[in-house]
Every structure is written in structure tokens, then in C-alpha cells.
Design a protein around this motif. Structure first.
Motif, mmCIF file in Angstrom:
data_model
loop_
_atom_site.group_PDB
_atom_site.id
_atom_site.type_symbol
_atom_site.label_atom_id
_atom_site.label_comp_id
_atom_site.label_asym_id
_atom_site.label_seq_id
_atom_site.Cartn_x
_atom_site.Cartn_y
_atom_site.Cartn_z
ATOM 1 N N HIS A 89 -6.512 7.746 -8.648
ATOM 2 C CA HIS A 89 -5.593 8.766 -9.128
ATOM 3 C C HIS A 89 -4.383 8.918 -8.216
ATOM 4 N N LYS A 90 -4.318 8.103 -7.165
ATOM 5 C CA LYS A 90 -3.178 8.194 -6.264
ATOM 6 C C LYS A 90 -2.328 6.926 -6.349
ATOM 7 N N THR A 91 -1.041 7.080 -6.065
ATOM 8 C CA THR A 91 -0.162 5.902 -6.080
ATOM 9 C C THR A 91 -0.425 5.053 -4.839
ATOM 10 N N ARG A 112 8.005 6.758 7.100
ATOM 11 C CA ARG A 112 8.471 5.612 7.876
ATOM 12 C C ARG A 112 7.350 4.570 8.031
ATOM 13 N N ARG A 113 6.171 5.054 8.396
ATOM 14 C CA ARG A 113 5.081 4.117 8.684
ATOM 15 C C ARG A 113 4.576 3.417 7.429
ATOM 16 N N VAL A 114 4.454 4.175 6.332
ATOM 17 C CA VAL A 114 3.977 3.561 5.093
ATOM 18 C C VAL A 114 4.969 2.496 4.648
ATOM 19 N N LYS A 115 6.263 2.822 4.743
ATOM 20 C CA LYS A 115 7.262 1.850 4.294
ATOM 21 C C LYS A 115 7.270 0.606 5.172
ATOM 22 N N ASP A 124 6.389 -3.379 -0.948
ATOM 23 C CA ASP A 124 7.297 -2.225 -0.954
ATOM 24 C C ASP A 124 7.831 -1.896 -2.344
ATOM 25 N N ALA A 125 7.805 -2.868 -3.256
ATOM 26 C CA ALA A 125 8.309 -2.584 -4.599
ATOM 27 C C ALA A 125 7.265 -1.883 -5.461
ATOM 28 N N LEU A 126 6.035 -1.780 -4.943
ATOM 29 C CA LEU A 126 4.930 -1.280 -5.778
ATOM 30 C C LEU A 126 4.492 0.125 -5.396
ATOM 31 N N LEU A 127 5.228 0.771 -4.499
ATOM 32 C CA LEU A 127 4.731 2.021 -3.916
ATOM 33 C C LEU A 127 4.468 3.128 -4.927
ATOM 34 N N ASP A 128 5.155 3.097 -6.066
ATOM 35 C CA ASP A 128 4.967 4.165 -7.052
ATOM 36 C C ASP A 128 3.878 3.854 -8.060
ATOM 37 N N ARG A 129 3.298 2.680 -7.970
ATOM 38 C CA ARG A 129 2.292 2.310 -8.963
ATOM 39 C C ARG A 129 0.938 2.891 -8.609
ATOM 40 N N LYS A 130 0.089 2.956 -9.634
ATOM 41 C CA LYS A 130 -1.304 3.336 -9.410
ATOM 42 C C LYS A 130 -2.139 2.054 -9.309
ATOM 43 N N ARG A 141 -3.808 -5.974 -0.743
ATOM 44 C CA ARG A 141 -2.751 -5.677 0.223
ATOM 45 C C ARG A 141 -2.634 -4.167 0.439
ATOM 46 N N THR A 142 -2.785 -3.416 -0.645
ATOM 47 C CA THR A 142 -2.713 -1.963 -0.509
ATOM 48 C C THR A 142 -3.843 -1.473 0.397
ATOM 49 N N ALA A 143 -5.036 -2.039 0.177
ATOM 50 C CA ALA A 143 -6.184 -1.637 0.996
ATOM 51 C C ALA A 143 -5.936 -1.982 2.459
#
Lengths: 364, 325
Positions: A89-91, A112-115, A124-130, A141-143
Motif C-alpha cells: 500500500h506504499k509507493t 535526500r537519502r532516498v533519492k 529514480d523514475a519509479l518512486l511514485d509507483r506502488k 531493487r526497491t527492496a
């Protein structure tokens, strides 16, 4: 960045023993792979390191600190799970920010750190996706991103790339290793895939049935397996084994098999004498260390017959029958032989291993 | 690639990037298997449903627009009088107010206690036994429940009456006899009987909470409470929604226990709308007015139900799938 020291650790699930008297040291900033088949206790070990399982007996130290009683949140670790364990449920951004949020890092710093982590992992292009909208590789990669946003003392990986397809897996092996070298964080990586362990780790701990079988560098594990089980588990295709009997003849020590005689060299003879080897031994040799020629009387020492040939493109795997045993040979591609065609083979004597038949321990 | 296919315009396009591509479509598509079979399969239940629910529903609308005649009297069109008199009907207003109070209290207590019980049960080794025990109230007919509680609340020999009085909560009155307390009395009955439903459904939801997400969150630095709120709760959300929706609709129609316990009294303190509806229709036999009240009740149920679903809707379902695997 700390060393991880596992001292005489046992894990019981009820009466079942998952880990038996494990002693392991992962040096500061090094990459340790725990390798073994399913049910060997490697995941239990990792979960004890993470604080997700109680340590039944023994101690685990991060540096000087005994962590047995610390809950996961206080151990300053980051873990990547087999199934990624992203929060659906989180992006992507929120997923990666979670460990920082929970530790009360301020907003600008989180951003800053997440980016930075996302840029390093090229997500970095996927940060808004679920997570649902991501492919397997992107989820993975997200994990990893969630693990590296913080600078934890220890990274724990639980088969993180087991579910990716083969091509992506090969790619991620390189990326993970690069990442670990760049971040210089103590890393413990659990896998059942010897290729992952061999290609990434500084040290490998091979486990089987809850017991540490061998600890060493990848080349030590491959070239000097401590026992028959490790020799058979590591290497693809797996090592060939022949039951032989040692005989002392005028030529020196000879390993006698019903279908062939292999003369051992002097160095090997000395080791056998030192270790007072029993005459019954198991001879092991890797598929790459056997020479193969098609045709009867084609020039090599030992005559055999072809069982089947597998074409791999550049190489081929030939299975041959030698007496009652079957040997796998890996060789450069040549003419594909028919079933039961005669052939000759030869062993690279300097590369053979001998194991005690009774204990399985390697003589060399 | 032969010359023939190139000539037919079926070769790779110029920017194919080293990949063979196809830029033509088949001339005809194969027919899909017929769906008629399913329609026949569904027909009996649709017809049955129409008979037992749509037909009476149309009758309900008809009745709400007429003064329904008593035995052998004709029904008379009354220019929406059944509806217009709502404006001046004090019991109608009171009924709504009480119903909303009743419903809100039941829901808050049932969800609160129900979820708490589910969390405790989920961790318990005796889960199976305890679930069976906890489900027992739900298995009782509401009318029996009402009777049992009636005895427990009884001013002369009721055990709860005695208990509440001896710990000083209850004054000299009885629970159901005091218009300030009677509402809590019937709420307690509903909570007792229906909290297990919430527990059961929530428990099913808790079973589905992915263990690895909980563990990942623990490693990320969350304590048990944070873990529950941020991982378990979003996962049991859809389940909770179903439970709340069910209970909410039940509260609007289950009056068996209330009829037995108070019948709407004392002094209309528990005369929630469905009870009033029962009185109008089946005590005074004003079937037209009853139908009008029933219709408003139905309308509000539907609207509130829809609002609830929108409010609680699982946000994950809205995401368009654009993933690659």
C-alpha cells in the motif's frame, strides 16, 4: 561496520535441530555467503542474526556487542527478503523511506537519502509507483534500496535474487557485488545457488543438515573441498565419484577401479602416507578435469562408452559409462557421438580428490 | 527472409532494432466459445430472486404511495401523505436519532473489542478452542438472546442487575426500566452477540497478513504497535470493511432482541426506527405509512452502505496493473 561473530550457536524448533554448534566469523566489511540446500539451517542462521528468531544456545556478537536479546529494531541491521516483502500500500519512495521514518530522520534528509539510493539503483523514475506496478527486478531493487538508505552495521540478504529470471539474476549478481564493495558494509548473504556464492562472496560457509561443512574462500571451497558432500554440492555439473581401492605397486600408489587404474603422483602419495589413509577410498574428479576423445583406440588411457551427449553450444557434456559407474565430462564441442559409441578418456591426476569411504573427509 | 515475403510487405520494418517484428494482423479471428450456457445456469436463481425480492419491493413502493385499506377495503392514493407527514412525526425523528446512536455505539464497541480479541486469539496457542467458545453467542437465535438477557437484567433476580448494583454503577432502578440506561442495555446485548462476527472476520484477515512484511518492518525499526498499525491494519482493512458493512446493515433490521427486551420503551428511549416501523405496520396496521418508513430506511441503508464502501475501499484495488510480470 562491524565484524559478525557467531559462537557455538544452536537453533531448536521444538525437538528439531536446525542449526548445530555453528561457529562463524564474518570480518568487518567483508561479504560472507552461507551456502547450502534447503533445510540446511542457513535461513535460520540469518533470522537469528536479524533477531527474528530466538537463539536457542550460543551467542552472536556484532563487534564487541552481544546481540542475543536485542529486538530487530535495535540491532542496526538491514535485511532484504526472499520475496522482497515490500509494503503493497506504499509507493516505492515510501517503502524506501520507511526505515528512516521509523527512526525519526527529518523530512529533507529522508528525501535526500532516498533519492540518492534510488539513483544508485536506477529506480529514480519509479518512486511514485506502488510495488504492484513493478517488475520483479524493480521490486528487488526497491527492496535493496530500503536496505541501503540507512547506513546499517550489517546487511542481511535472504536469497534476494532467487526469484528473478536467469538473465536478470546474472546481471544482479554483478550489481550486488559492486554495491557491497562501494558501500563497504559487512554483508551476510544466504543462498542455495553456488554460482551466487562463488561469484560474489569473499568467504563461503557451506552448511548441510545444520552443520557447517566448510568455511573458506570460493577457490578453497572449489579446489579443496573439505569432504565428499561439499565436493558434490559445489560445482556444476557436479563432481564425479568412483569407489576405488588403493594399492601400493612398483609404479607407486595406484587407485584401482574395476574398469581402470589411476597412478597417483608422489605428492599425493606423501599425503596419504601422512594421513594413514585406509585402502578403500572414494575418488572424486570434476567434469572439466577429464579428457575425452571419440572413437575406440583414440589415444587416451581409459576405454569407455558414450551414454549420452548434451550440446551446450560452445561446450558439450558427455556422459560415459565406465564399468558400473557413469562419469560426466565437460569438454569443447566436437562431433556428437551416438549412444554406446566407444571412446577413450583420461584423468588429470593432479586434480583428483580422494575421500575416506567411512567418514567422507577429504585426504586431498 | 525470402523475396516473396518481402514483396508481400511482410518483412521486418526498417527500425526493427535487430528484432523480428510483425506489423500485420490476422484476417479473421476465431469465434469465442458461447456464453449462453452460463445464462441458462443463472436463470433459475435470477427468477427466484425476482419472485421473492423484486416483486415484494414493487409492492412496497405501491403501498408507500397509498393508504392501504384494511380487510376488503380498497387502497386509496393519498398524494404522498405517507411521506409528507414525516415532517411532523416526532417518533419518526426520534427513531432515526436513536437508531444512529444505537448503531454508532454498537459498531464502535464491536469493532474495537472484536479486533482486539482477534489479535489476542491470533497469537494464542488455544486459538481453535477459544474461537469455538467465542462464537457461541452468535449461534443463538436473537429472540433467545433477548430472553436470556431479559432475565439477567431482571430487577428482582437478574444476575447482571445484582452485579451492577453491588459495584455501584446502577442506582435503585433496573437497567431496562430506566430511560437513561435502557439504550446501553440493548447495546450490550448486540455487542455480546455480534462481536464474535467481527473477531472471526478479522481473524481471517490477520491470517493473511504477510509474515515477511511484518518482519521487514521490524527490521526497519518498528515496534509491535507500529507494526500492527502500519502493516497488519492495511491488510485487514478490506475484511474489516465487510464486517462493518454487515453489522451496520444488521443493526438497521435486527430488532428481535429489542422487541423482547424493551419493545421500544421505557418512554420511547429505545424506540429506534425499525422498532417504530414494526409498531406502525404490525401494531397499528398502518401498512402504507409503514411502507414509507421502510422505504426511507432502505434508501439510507443503501446510501450509507455505498459511502462506507467508498470510504474504506481498499486503495490497492484501484491501481492499474502496469507491471511486467
Amino acid at each position: 561496520m562491524v565484524a559478525v561473530n557467531i559462537q557455538s550457536v544452536w537453533k531448536y524448533y521444538g525437538k528439531t535441530v536446525a542449526v548445530k554448534d555453528l561457529n562463524l566469523l564474518c570480518r568487518e566489511n567483508s561479504f560472507l555467503a552461507i551456502l547450502g540446500p534447503s533445510g540446511c539451517g542457513k535461513s535460520s542462521t540469518l533470522r537469528m542474526l536479524a533477531g527474528l528468531e530466538h537463539i536457542s544456545a550460543g551467542d552472536i556478537f556484532f563487534g564487541e556487542q552481544r546481540v542475543n536479546m536485542l529486538p530487530p529494531k535495535d540491532r542496526d541491521i538491514a535485511m532484504v527478503f526472499e520475496n522482497y516483502a515490500l509494503y503493497p500500500h506504499k509507493t516505492v519512495f515510501e517503502n524506501m523511506a520507511n526505515p528512516l521514518r521509523l527512526r525519526g530522520v527529518d523530512k529533507a534528509e529522508i528525501d535526500r537519502r532516498v533519492k540518492a539510493a534510488a539513483a544508485m539503483l536506477q529506480i529514480d523514475a519509479l518512486l511514485d509507483r506502488k510495488p504492484m506496478q513493478l517488475s520483479g527486478g524493480q521490486k528487488q531493487r526497491t527492496a535493496i534500496g530500503r536496505a541501503i538508505v540507512r547506513e546499517p552495521k550489517v546487511f542481511l540478504f535472504d536469497e534476494p535474487i532467487a526469484h528473478l529470471d536467469a538473465k536478470l539474476r546474472a546481471h544482479m549478481r554483478g550489481e550486488l557485488k559492486h554495491l557491497q564493495r562501494r558501500l563497504e558494509t559487512t554483508t551476510i548473504y544466504v543462498t542455495h545457488d553456488q554460482l551466487e556464492a562463488m561469484s560474489m562472496a569473499d568467504n563461503i560457509a557451506v552448511m548441510h543438515e545444520g552443520v557447517l561443512q566448510q568455511f573458506g574462500t570460493p577457490s578453497e571451497i572449489y579446489n579443496h573441498p573439505a569432504n565428499e558432500w561439499v565436493a558434490g554440492f559445489v560445482g556444476e555439473p557436479p563432481m564425479n565419484f568412483l569407489n576405488c581401492r588403493l594399492e601400493l605397486t612398483s609404479e607407486g600408489v595406484v587407485a584401482v577401479h574395476p574398469a581402470c587404474r589411476i597412478r597417483l603422483n608422489d605428492a599425493q602419495r606423501r599425503i596419504l602416507e601422512e594421513k594413514q589413509a585406509e585402502p578403500d577410498v572414494k575418488l572424486g574428479i570434476r567434469p572439466d578435469n577429464i579428457a575425452y576423445r571419440a572413437g575406440a583406440n583414440s589415444g587416451l588411457d581409459i576405454p569407455a562408452t558414450v551414454f549420452v551427449t548434451e550440446n551446450l553450444g560452445g561446450d558439450m557434456i558427455v556422459e560415459v559409462t565406465l564399468g558400473d559407474d557413469r562419469l560426466t565430462i565437460k569438454t569443447k564441442i566436437g562431433p556428437i557421438a551416438n549412444l554406446d559409441d566407444p571412446c577413450t578418456i583420461a584423468f588429470d591426476v593432479s586434480r583428483i580428490h580422494l575421500f575416506s569411504t567411512t567418514t567422507g573427509v577429504a585426504y586431498f | 527472409m525470402t523475396d516473396q515475403t518481402m514483396a508481400a510487405g511482410r518483412g521486418p520494418s526498417a527500425d526493427s532494432g535487430g528484432v523480428k517484428r510483425i506489423d500485420y494482423a490476422p484476417t479473421a479471428l476465431n469465434p469465442k466459445p458461447s456464453r449462453r450456457y452460463y445464462i441458462w445456469m443463472m436463470a433459475p436463481s435470477i427468477i427466484l430472486l425476482a419472485g421473492i425480492s423484486i416483486y415484494p419491493f414493487i409492492w412496497l413502493i405501491y403501498m408507500s404511495l397509498h393508504t392501504v385499506g384494511e380487510v376488503n377495503q380498497p387502497d386509496v392514493w393519498n398524494d404522498f401523505k405517507n411521506f409528507t407527514r414525516f415532517a411532523t412525526d416526532g417518533k419518526f425523528h426520534n427513531g432515526w436519532l436513536l437508531l444512529l446512536q444505537y448503531s454508532a455505539m454498537c459498531m464502535a464497541l464491536e469493532v474495537g473489542i472484536g479486533v482486539l480479541l482477534a489479535v489476542i486469539l491470533n497469537r494464542s496457542k488455544l486459538e481453535k478452542v477459544l474461537v469455538t467458545l467465542i462464537l457461541m453467542p452468535m449461534m443463538m437465535a436473537p429472540i433467545i438472546t433477548g430472553l436470556v438477557w431479559l432475565f439477567l437484567y431482571n430487577g428482582a433476580f437478574g444476575w447482571y442487575h445484582w452485579l451492577l448494583q453491588s459495584i455501584g454503577i446502577l442506582g435503585p432502578t433496573s437497567v431496562l426500566g430506566d430511560s437513561d440506561i435502557a439504550m446501553f442495555g440493548i447495546v450490550a446485548v448486540d455487542v455480546w452477540q455480534w462481536t464474535p462476527l467481527i473477531t472471526l472476520i478479522t481473524l481471517a484477515g490477520l491470517k493473511r497478513v504477510p509474515q515477511d512484511q511484518l518482519e521487514a518492518n521490524m527490521v526497519d525499526g518498528a515496534g509491535p504497535f507500529r507494526n500492527f498499525v502500519s502493516i497488519a491494519l492495511p491488510n485487514i482493512y478490506p475484511f474489516l470493511l465487510i464486517a462493518v458493512l454487515l453489522r451496520f446493515m444488521d443493526n438497521f433490521r435486527f430488532i428481535d432482541a429489542i422487541l423482547v427486551l424493551t419493545g421500544g420503551g421505557p418512554a420511547d428511549a429505545t424506540n429506534i426506527l425499525p422498532v417504530y416501523l414494526f409498531d406502525v405496520s404490525f401494531q397499528y396496521f398502518k401498512l402504507g405509512r409503514g411502507a414509507a418508513i421502510a422505504l426511507t430506511l432502505l434508501l439510507v441503508t443503501i446510501v450509507l452502505g455505498m459511502v462506507l464502501v467508498k470510504l474504506f475501499e481498499d486503495p490497492r484495488r484501484k491501481i492499474k496493473h502496469t507491471g511486467f510480470d
